[in-house]
Design a protein around this motif. Structure first.
Motif, PDB file in Angstrom:
ATOM      1  N   ASN A 573     -19.366 -21.451-103.342  1.00 14.11           N
ATOM      2  CA  ASN A 573     -20.467 -21.219-102.390  1.00 14.11           C
ATOM      3  C   ASN A 573     -21.731 -21.825-102.959  1.00 14.11           C
ATOM      4  N   VAL A 574     -22.003 -21.976-104.283  1.00 15.95           N
ATOM      5  CA  VAL A 574     -23.239 -22.776-104.901  1.00 15.95           C
ATOM      6  C   VAL A 574     -22.846 -24.145-104.761  1.00 15.95           C
ATOM      7  N   ILE A 575     -21.734 -24.565-105.071  1.00 20.03           N
ATOM      8  CA  ILE A 575     -21.325 -26.144-104.948  1.00 20.03           C
ATOM      9  C   ILE A 575     -21.378 -26.569-103.639  1.00 20.03           C
ATOM     10  N   ASP A 576     -21.108 -25.885-102.853  1.00 27.38           N
ATOM     11  CA  ASP A 576     -20.873 -26.184-101.405  1.00 27.38           C
ATOM     12  C   ASP A 576     -22.073 -26.054-100.440  1.00 27.38           C
ATOM     13  N   SER A 577     -23.038 -26.795-101.085  1.00 29.11           N
ATOM     14  CA  SER A 577     -24.295 -26.723-100.488  1.00 29.11           C
ATOM     15  C   SER A 577     -24.789 -26.830 -99.332  1.00 29.11           C
ATOM     16  N   ASP A 578     -23.906 -27.490 -98.367  1.00 32.37           N
ATOM     17  CA  ASP A 578     -24.041 -27.718 -97.089  1.00 32.37           C
ATOM     18  C   ASP A 578     -23.083 -26.563 -96.276  1.00 32.37           C
ATOM     19  N   HIS A 579     -22.229 -25.727 -96.954  1.00 26.33           N
ATOM     20  CA  HIS A 579     -21.580 -24.493 -96.480  1.00 26.33           C
ATOM     21  C   HIS A 579     -20.647 -25.044 -95.240  1.00 26.33           C
ATOM     22  N   SER A 580     -19.785 -26.244 -95.595  1.00 25.88           N
ATOM     23  CA  SER A 580     -18.916 -26.763 -94.805  1.00 25.88           C
ATOM     24  C   SER A 580     -17.431 -25.812 -95.198  1.00 25.88           C
ATOM     25  N   GLY A 581     -17.263 -25.347 -96.498  1.00 26.47           N
ATOM     26  CA  GLY A 581     -16.279 -24.513 -96.860  1.00 26.47           C
ATOM     27  C   GLY A 581     -15.178 -25.539 -97.507  1.00 26.47           C
ATOM     28  N   LEU A 582     -15.451 -26.876 -97.381  1.00 25.82           N
ATOM     29  CA  LEU A 582     -14.822 -27.858 -97.840  1.00 25.82           C
ATOM     30  C   LEU A 582     -15.061 -28.167 -99.336  1.00 25.82           C
ATOM     31  N   ILE A 583     -13.966 -28.355-100.027  1.00 27.72           N
ATOM     32  CA  ILE A 583     -14.316 -28.730-101.599  1.00 27.72           C
ATOM     33  C   ILE A 583     -13.132 -29.866-101.810  1.00 27.72           C
ATOM     34  N   SER A 584     -13.853 -31.069-102.316  1.00 30.42           N
ATOM     35  CA  SER A 584     -12.552 -32.044-102.682  1.00 30.42           C
ATOM     36  C   SER A 584     -11.757 -31.865-103.943  1.00 30.42           C
ATOM     37  N   MET A 615      -2.090 -26.276-100.645  1.00 28.90           N
ATOM     38  CA  MET A 615      -3.246 -25.515 -99.653  1.00 28.90           C
ATOM     39  C   MET A 615      -3.847 -26.766 -98.929  1.00 28.90           C
ATOM     40  N   ASP A 616      -3.890 -27.807 -99.374  1.00 32.32           N
ATOM     41  CA  ASP A 616      -4.393 -28.923 -98.576  1.00 32.32           C
ATOM     42  C   ASP A 616      -3.398 -29.382 -97.576  1.00 32.32           C
ATOM     43  N   LEU A 617      -3.653 -28.555 -96.425  1.00 31.42           N
ATOM     44  CA  LEU A 617      -2.663 -28.466 -95.348  1.00 31.42           C
ATOM     45  C   LEU A 617      -2.592 -29.819 -94.802  1.00 31.42           C
ATOM     46  N   ASN A 618      -3.776 -30.253 -94.210  1.00 24.89           N
ATOM     47  CA  ASN A 618      -3.832 -31.510 -93.484  1.00 24.89           C
ATOM     48  C   ASN A 618      -3.867 -32.798 -94.463  1.00 24.89           C
ATOM     49  N   LYS A 619      -3.593 -32.580 -95.887  1.00 29.62           N
ATOM     50  CA  LYS A 619      -3.441 -33.669 -96.605  1.00 29.62           C
ATOM     51  C   LYS A 619      -4.536 -34.673 -96.424  1.00 29.62           C
ATOM     52  N   ASP A 620      -5.951 -34.203 -96.286  1.00 28.39           N
ATOM     53  CA  ASP A 620      -7.205 -35.037 -96.264  1.00 28.39           C
ATOM     54  C   ASP A 620      -7.753 -35.229 -97.615  1.00 28.39           C
ATOM     55  N   ILE A 623     -10.065 -29.279 -99.918  1.00 25.09           N
ATOM     56  CA  ILE A 623      -9.313 -27.779 -99.813  1.00 25.09           C
ATOM     57  C   ILE A 623     -10.473 -27.066 -98.740  1.00 25.09           C
ATOM     58  N   ASP A 624      -9.864 -26.300 -97.711  1.00 33.45           N
ATOM     59  CA  ASP A 624     -10.821 -25.359 -96.982  1.00 33.45           C
ATOM     60  C   ASP A 624     -10.658 -24.224 -97.948  1.00 33.45           C
ATOM     61  N   GLU A 627     -10.114 -20.832 -96.376  1.00 31.94           N
ATOM     62  CA  GLU A 627      -8.756 -20.590 -95.983  1.00 31.94           C
ATOM     63  C   GLU A 627      -8.037 -20.180 -97.240  1.00 31.94           C
ATOM     64  N   PHE A 628      -8.215 -20.848 -98.443  1.00 29.97           N
ATOM     65  CA  PHE A 628      -7.675 -20.985 -99.598  1.00 29.97           C
ATOM     66  C   PHE A 628      -7.701 -19.462 -99.977  1.00 29.97           C
ATOM     67  N   PHE A 629      -8.536 -18.689 -99.937  1.00 32.67           N
ATOM     68  CA  PHE A 629      -8.483 -17.552-100.289  1.00 32.67           C
ATOM     69  C   PHE A 629      -8.276 -16.370 -99.283  1.00 32.67           C
ATOM     70  N   LYS A 630      -8.181 -16.682 -97.957  1.00 36.84           N
ATOM     71  CA  LYS A 630      -7.697 -15.888 -96.810  1.00 36.84           C
ATOM     72  C   LYS A 630      -6.175 -15.854 -97.051  1.00 36.84           C
ATOM     73  N   ALA A 631      -5.487 -16.838 -97.580  1.00 37.88           N
ATOM     74  CA  ALA A 631      -4.074 -16.783 -97.980  1.00 37.88           C
ATOM     75  C   ALA A 631      -3.475 -15.914 -98.976  1.00 37.88           C
ATOM     76  N   PHE A 632      -4.575 -15.147 -99.666  1.00 36.01           N
ATOM     77  CA  PHE A 632      -4.012 -14.012-100.419  1.00 36.01           C
ATOM     78  C   PHE A 632      -4.488 -12.740 -99.896  1.00 36.01           C
ATOM     79  N   TYR A 633      -3.236 -11.913-100.045  1.00 34.36           N
ATOM     80  CA  TYR A 633      -3.352 -10.645 -99.357  1.00 34.36           C
ATOM     81  C   TYR A 633      -3.046  -9.733-100.511  1.00 34.36           C
ATOM     82  N   VAL A 634      -3.606  -8.488-100.386  1.00 32.72           N
ATOM     83  CA  VAL A 634      -2.926  -7.158-101.139  1.00 32.72           C
ATOM     84  C   VAL A 634      -2.571  -6.290 -99.906  1.00 32.72           C
ATOM     85  N   VAL A 635      -1.302  -5.987-100.127  1.00 28.48           N
ATOM     86  CA  VAL A 635      -0.589  -5.262 -99.130  1.00 28.48           C
ATOM     87  C   VAL A 635      -0.321  -3.915 -99.747  1.00 28.48           C
ATOM     88  N   HIS A 636      -0.804  -2.873 -99.018  1.00 28.66           N
ATOM     89  CA  HIS A 636      -0.534  -1.405 -99.168  1.00 28.66           C
ATOM     90  C   HIS A 636       0.258  -0.777 -98.407  1.00 28.66           C
TER      91      HIS A 636
END
Length: 649
Positions: A573-584, A615-620, A623-624, A627-636
């Motif tokens: 979040n610090v590196i992503d200064s424009d809050h685009s959610g995208l990291i190269s 995780m680079d689903l659209n191969k651009d 990394i979103d 979405e990268f972290f939404k992919a991790f779930y803890v199931v109870h």
């Protein structure tokens, strides 16, 4: 007659005996429930403090990152400015700051007129009760006016009671608007005849932090002499990134959220760090240490400390000189420069502020590091007595810790903790409280608990809810270290039976998790034991698992990413200064190398790269990250049904 009387006496004796048996059983039953409740609250608090310790350790990583990731300075110097507390250029006028933000006719939320009036406060409260959102233009104007007013305030606000004027002291609110509204309902709105002290931690965790800030800031602008706002350890932009306030603002203000957050950093830095009532009662958020110096604290430039989590460490002096040339910005905090350049806090000054925002009282004498939180100190009764005597004070009121009854006495009643967020961990977990300070330091304590029901649920239901929630977060902690736990269990299991003794299990749990919990007492809710008391250690993981985003990825990597998910989110979040959610991909790779090196995480880079590519689903090439972290779930899996409860990381 005599025979009948004898029968009645015998029946009465049996009735009394039965009543005593039932009464004793109920007392024992209630005591066991209270014990279970106590253990559950201990789990909540221990994990909360462990997370805060991780947050403080994260600040060390930022220093390490900036020293080793040179291209950050070239690509985005604003990151350095932000992390090291460099002042932003001063806005010349309100118009320069707020700009021309139009309020459309379609806006149906509350409308404010400046200068503010008492009606403005009523309008805000009624609107927030209806869950309306205050327009960004009004938010920014309130923040601007608040900063201007706070800049005139001393580091410690001094207020007085009178025979007819009491002062209400409130503790942590943590975004829980219902608690604030309940306090006002019971105790009245702030006014010149009804003064308040709000002792920090207004934001984070709860979902209505911005609403609480707007109510408190408008109240402060109306009654500045009779409403005191102390800074807490959560009035800090790095804490806000981790504990929810940043997400709340960006969610509610998608267009102007970044500007609101940027200016809130300034407002938080200008908040006073304490209040003194009648020159007898000191109110600070955390506590004190053996070196706390009120004279020094009275004279520091508090606004230079944007984040208490970032200790003043000098960075490259050549780069500091370059920063100074850029738009007249001063050098980073920790470097003293001559001339008209602003003074930045020394390490000793930083430690003084950290102590009063982060410290906790304990009954052990002396002053020693606060190992649970990782910041501030533990201070004993001797430290309190010496401090109060030296400064001619009678009492220390602080907050910072959730208490089951909403308040607690310590150090022979010379220290009082007040906590105003009820149901802090879970519904029914604790009461909230506030204190009324009267003339000559007479104190009254008021408790409350927000509930949607017409009456509180029975004790056994409340305890079950709190305990279940506590075990849930504890099991998430365990599943994040599953591989390490299995390894240490198997080392203890010499005969490869799948079972170890209770003492071996407790030792293993503490060795890996380091939470200092009563593992033996918690074991019935965590593991299965046989008739001899041996533990089936794999049963720790029976009803919880991490959902893998990619089947081929190794479990150890998934656990590591899950374990450090909060730290990684803050960093990106610090590196992503424009809050685009995208990291190269390049940024991801470079940041992971630094992170794994600093945190001593032994994961092969190729595994991380492979996961990132998948995780680079659209191969651009990006990394979103959200979405990268939404992919991790803890199931109870619930104990009493086949349903599953899935938590998104």
């Amino acid at each position: 007659m005599g025979c009948g009387s004898s029968i009645k006496i015998k029946k009465t004796a049996k009735t009394i005996k039965a009543a005593l048996i039932i009464q004793n059983w109920y007392r024992g039953y209630s005591a066991r429930l209270r014990t279970r409740e106590h253990y559950a609250l201990t789990v909540f608090q221990t994990i909360e403090y462990a997370d805060e310790q991780g947050q403080l350790q994260l600040s060390d990583f930022f220093s390490f990152m900036l020293e080793n990731y040179a291209c950050i300075k070239e690509k985005d110097p604003s990151i350095v400015n932000r992390l090291f507390g460099c002042a932003l250029p001063e806005e010349k006028t309100k118009l320069d700051f707020i700009g021309m933000i139009e309020i459309p006719d379609s806006y149906t939320g509350p409308r404010l007129k400046f200068p503010l009036t008492v009606a403005s406060l009523h309008i805000l409260i009624e609107a927030f009760k209806k869950q309306q959102i205050l327009h960004a233009s009004y938010v920014l104007e309130v923040l601007f006016e608040t900063k201007e007013a706070l800049m005139q305030m001393p580091n410690f606000t001094r207020v007085r009671t009178y025979p007819t004027k009491e002062i209400t002291v409130c503790g942590d609110l943590h975004g829980k608007l219902d608690d604030l509204l309940l306090i006002f309902s019971k105790n009245g709105l702030p006014s010149s005849s009804n003064p308040y002290v709000f002792n920090g931690d207004f934001v984070d965790r709860g979902k209505n932090s911005i609403e609480i800030l707007m109510i408190l800031f408008v109240s402060f602008l109306l009654y500045g002499d009779d409403l005191c706002l102390n800074r807490g350890n959560h009035e800090d932009f790095l804490m806000n990134m981790r504990y929810g306030f940043t997400r709340e603002v960006l969610s509610k203000y998608k267009i102007h959220g970044e500007k609101i957050l940027q200016f809130l950093e300034e407002v938080f830095a200008w908040l006073p760090i304490g209040t003194i009532i009648d020159e007898e009662i000191l109110i600070v958020h955390g506590g004190i240490s053996e070196s706390t110096d009120l004279t020094l604290l009275n004279n520091i430039e508090r606004n230079k400390l944007k984040s208490v989590l970032m200790p003043p460490v000098p960075i490259d002096k050549g780069y500091a000189a370059d920063l100074k040339k850029q738009k007249g910005r001063p050098s980073p905090r920790g470097i003293r420069m001559t001339g008209s350049t602003s003074h930045y806090l020394t390490k000793y000054e930083w430690e003084q502020v950290t102590d009063i925002l982060w410290s906790d009282p304990r009954e052990k004498r002396g002053c020693y590091p606060n190992t649970c939180r990782g910041g501030g100190c533990y201070f004993g009764p001797d430290v309190t007595s010496k401090f109060l005597k030296k400064n001619h004070l009678k009492l220390l009121i602080r907050s910072h810790e959730c208490k089951r009854e909403g308040y607690e006495f310590s150090h022979e009643a010379k220290v009082i903790t007040v906590f105003s967020a009820s149901n802090y961990y879970e519904e029914g977990s604790n009461r909230g409280a506030y204190i009324k300070v009267g003339f000559h330091s007479t104190l009254q304590f008021f408790q409350y608990q927000v509930t949607k029901a017409t009456c509180l649920r029975p004790l056994h239901q409340r305890v079950y809810t709190v305990e279940s929630s506590a075990m849930k977060i504890l099991k998430e902690r365990m599943i994040a270290r599953k591989t390490d736990l299995i390894n240490i269990f198997q080392l203890q299991d010499h005969n490869k039976t799948g079972k170890i003794s209770m003492s071996q299990w407790a030792f293993s749990m503490e060795t890996v998790l380091r939470l200092n919990l009563p593992w033996r007492c918690l074991s019935p809710r965590l593991v299965i034991t046989d008739q001899e008391g041996n533990v089936d250690y794999m049963s720790c993981f029976n009803d919880v698992h991490i959902q893998k985003p990619v089947k081929e990825v190794q479990s150890a990597l998934i656990e590591t990413l899950y374990r450090y998910r909060s730290d990684l989110q803050v960093i990106f979040n610090v590196i992503d200064s424009d809050h685009s959610g995208l990291i190269s991909m390049e940024e991801f790779h470079a940041m992971w190398k630094l992170f794994s090196s600093h945190y001593n995480v032994h994961i092969d880079d190729s595994q991380v790269d492979e996961l990132a590519k998948r995780m680079d689903l659209n191969k651009d090439g990006s990394i979103d990250f959200n979405e990268f972290f939404k992919a991790f779930y803890v199931v109870h899996k619930f104990d009493n049904s086949n349903k599953e409860n899935t938590n998104t990381v």
